[in-house]
Every structure is written in structure tokens, then in C-alpha cells.
Design a protein around this motif. Structure first.
Motif, mmCIF file in Angstrom:
data_model
loop_
_atom_site.group_PDB
_atom_site.id
_atom_site.type_symbol
_atom_site.label_atom_id
_atom_site.label_comp_id
_atom_site.label_asym_id
_atom_site.label_seq_id
_atom_site.Cartn_x
_atom_site.Cartn_y
_atom_site.Cartn_z
ATOM 1 N N LYS A 121 0.833 -1.205 0.000
ATOM 2 C CA LYS A 121 0.000 0.000 0.000
ATOM 3 C C LYS A 121 0.869 1.256 0.000
ATOM 4 O O LYS A 121 0.590 2.212 -0.728
ATOM 5 C CB LYS A 121 -0.945 0.006 1.203
ATOM 6 C CG LYS A 121 -1.827 1.251 1.286
ATOM 7 C CD LYS A 121 -2.843 1.138 2.393
ATOM 8 C CE LYS A 121 -3.677 2.382 2.593
ATOM 9 N NZ LYS A 121 -3.930 3.237 1.463
ATOM 10 N N ASP A 136 2.187 1.750 -3.503
ATOM 11 C CA ASP A 136 1.118 2.221 -4.402
ATOM 12 C C ASP A 136 0.736 3.675 -4.128
ATOM 13 O O ASP A 136 0.530 4.452 -5.053
ATOM 14 C CB ASP A 136 -0.124 1.338 -4.275
ATOM 15 C CG ASP A 136 0.023 0.005 -4.983
ATOM 16 O OD1 ASP A 136 0.930 -0.142 -5.834
ATOM 17 O OD2 ASP A 136 -0.773 -0.902 -4.680
ATOM 18 N N ASP A 137 0.649 4.031 -2.848
ATOM 19 C CA ASP A 137 0.202 5.376 -2.471
ATOM 20 C C ASP A 137 1.270 6.450 -2.643
ATOM 21 O O ASP A 137 0.938 7.631 -2.810
ATOM 22 C CB ASP A 137 -0.258 5.395 -1.006
ATOM 23 C CG ASP A 137 -1.554 4.648 -0.775
ATOM 24 O OD1 ASP A 137 -2.213 4.250 -1.757
ATOM 25 O OD2 ASP A 137 -1.900 4.444 0.415
#
Length: 100
Positions: free
Chosen positions: A80, A83-84
């Protein structure tokens, strides 16, 4: 012991909000269970010819072994974070080492 050091060079034109998004994101990695020691921060104020202070943030993670590191790599919090926040950095340099 397995040591994983990640140096990040953030994009130069980031807003303060984007820099804060990176900081908040990278700090979540400390919650990954296989990590035994976690630290993240900007370069220290030390200044000697042998010190590279060109990066913006350094993440230090210590695991019991390579298996703990491998768990970290596929952990949902790690994925995450990538991705972020991957759009916020221009360069990442990693050093991995194992105790002898």
C-alpha cells in the motif's frame, strides 16, 4: 540479523502536503510484524566528507532473518505504501546486509 536500509530522494517540486503524505505513509511500515527495529528520518546534521546527505529520508528496518524481510516485501502495508507514494519519489536506493 537482516538489515534493510532504504534511501529516498523525493521529487523537488512536492508540496508540503505531499511531503507529509510520504512521511505518514512510510511511518506505517513500522507496524509490519516481522520488523524488529524500525527508524525513519531525514539526514542527520553530521557533516564529514564521507557522509552522503543527498537523500531526503532514510528508512532502517531490522529483521531476525531474510525470511522476515521476505514477509515485509509482500506485506499489505508495504504494498500500500508503494502504491500510495511511489509518485512522490524520484529515486530509491536500497542496501541489504546480513550479520556474519
Amino acid at each position: 540479523m537482516f538489515v534493510h536500509v532504504v534511501n529516498f530522494w523525493l521529487k523537488k517540486d512536492l508540496s508540503e502536503a505531499d511531503r507529509q503524505k510520504f512521511v505518514e505513509g512510510v511511518k506505517t511500515l513500522g507496524n509490519i510484524e516481522s520488523i524488529k527495529t524500525f527508524s525513519v528520518g531525514p539526514p542527520a546534521a553530521t557533516d564529514r566528507p564521507v557522509i552522503d546527505r543527498s537523500y531526503d529520508f532514510c528508512e532502517l528496518t531490522v529483521f531476525d532473518d531474510a525470511a522476515g524481510h521476505d514477509e515485509y516485501q509482500v506485506h499489505p502495508l508495504h504494498l500500500k505504501f508503494i502504491d500510495d507514494c511511489k509518485h512522490l519519489w524520484e529515486k530509491v536506493l536500497i542496501y541489504d546486509s546480513e550479520s556474519i
